[in-house]
Design an enzyme around this catalytic site. Structure first.
Site, mmCIF file in Angstrom:
data_model
loop_
_atom_site.group_PDB
_atom_site.id
_atom_site.type_symbol
_atom_site.label_atom_id
_atom_site.label_comp_id
_atom_site.label_asym_id
_atom_site.label_seq_id
_atom_site.Cartn_x
_atom_site.Cartn_y
_atom_site.Cartn_z
ATOM 1 N N CYS A 110 9.071 30.430 -17.599
ATOM 2 C CA CYS A 110 7.998 29.563 -18.583
ATOM 3 C C CYS A 110 6.434 30.638 -19.124
ATOM 4 C CB CYS A 110 7.526 29.104 -17.415
ATOM 5 S SG CYS A 110 6.257 27.566 -18.283
ATOM 6 N N HIS A 152 10.900 20.417 -16.142
ATOM 7 C CA HIS A 152 10.326 21.067 -16.149
ATOM 8 C C HIS A 152 8.310 20.571 -17.273
ATOM 9 C CE1 HIS A 152 9.633 25.682 -16.628
ATOM 10 N NE2 HIS A 152 8.462 24.994 -17.732
ATOM 11 N N GLU A 153 8.405 20.009 -18.400
ATOM 12 C CA GLU A 153 7.825 19.469 -18.887
ATOM 13 C C GLU A 153 6.834 18.770 -18.167
ATOM 14 O OE1 GLU A 153 6.885 22.018 -21.010
ATOM 15 O OE2 GLU A 153 8.325 22.765 -20.809
ATOM 16 N N HIS A 156 4.488 19.811 -15.438
ATOM 17 C CA HIS A 156 3.317 20.401 -16.808
ATOM 18 C C HIS A 156 2.372 19.622 -16.216
ATOM 19 C CE1 HIS A 156 3.969 24.999 -16.974
ATOM 20 N NE2 HIS A 156 5.166 24.454 -17.525
#
Length: 213
Positions: A110, A152-153, A156
């Site tokens: 990332c 994953h997003e 965030h």
């Protein structure tokens, strides 16, 4: 200079929880500007200094310094190709409504973790619900690589980066080359020896790093 750019790994704004977007704000100039900036970056258009963006499969608003709960995903991403050719799918106020009990370990990198990479355990299939840029409710089941990208997003937006998900410090590693090349690198998790890197990473995450990676 563009209003929104990718934040460097030591920017503590990456650790913050994003805020829900009010339904009446979805069509606002601010939300439109954020989504446009995110799309520009995901499609690989140039930075203000004429350098290309790294190849990204997904992007969260917090990665460009916006506090809204928005992420976008290249729905054709497979973890191997470079920049997408089509506009990404948009999720506003995304949430997981289903996560399979089956989990898989996969290598992740990332821009927001710089040269630090790792093997992360995630659900192999998820259903993501939210609202698109037109204000329409959306829900989609994803599996494999796209399921990993969505998780994953979403992390965030909760101030969580991939290294926070690593359960075994030996699955943490650091690349010896530029993050722009990381999409071409697939290490063997069994060979990672990253326990000694954890302290160094925490310094970067908390904004105490002397240099950027």
């Amino acid at each position: 200079m563009a209003e929104y750019e990718l934040l460097l790994p030591s920017d503590v704004r990456l650790n913050q929880l994003a805020n829900e977007v009010a339904p009446r704000a979805i069509s606002s100039e601010r939300i439109t500007t954020i989504i446009t900036a995110m799309t520009r970056i995901l499609l690989g258009q140039e930075n203000a200094d004429d350098t290309p963006f790294p190849s990204l499969a997904g992007l969260a608003a917090t990665q460009i310094g916006a506090r809204e709960r928005i992420f976008i995903i290249d729905m054709n991403a497979d973890g191997k190709t470079a920049h997408p050719k089509a506009a990404p799918a948009v999720w506003i106020n995304p949430r997981i409504t289903f996560a399979s009990p089956k989990e898989n370990v996969g290598y992740e990198s990332c821009f927001s973790t710089g040269n630090f990479v790792g093997a992360v355990l995630r659900a192999s299939q998820v259903t993501i619900a939210g609202i698109n840029e037109s204000g329409t409710p959306v829900s989609k089941s994803l599996e494999g690589f796209l399921a990993r990208v969505a998780q994953h997003e979403l992390d965030h937006l909760n101030g969580i980066r991939l290294i926070d998900r690593i359960r075994d410090p030996s699955h943490l590693d650091r690349l010896d080359f530029d993050i722009y090349e990381s999409s071409q690198y697939t290490p063997d998790p069994a060979e990672m020896q990253g326990a000694w890197l954890l302290g160094e990473w925490l310094n970067i995450k908390n904004g105490n790093a002397a240099t950027e990676l």
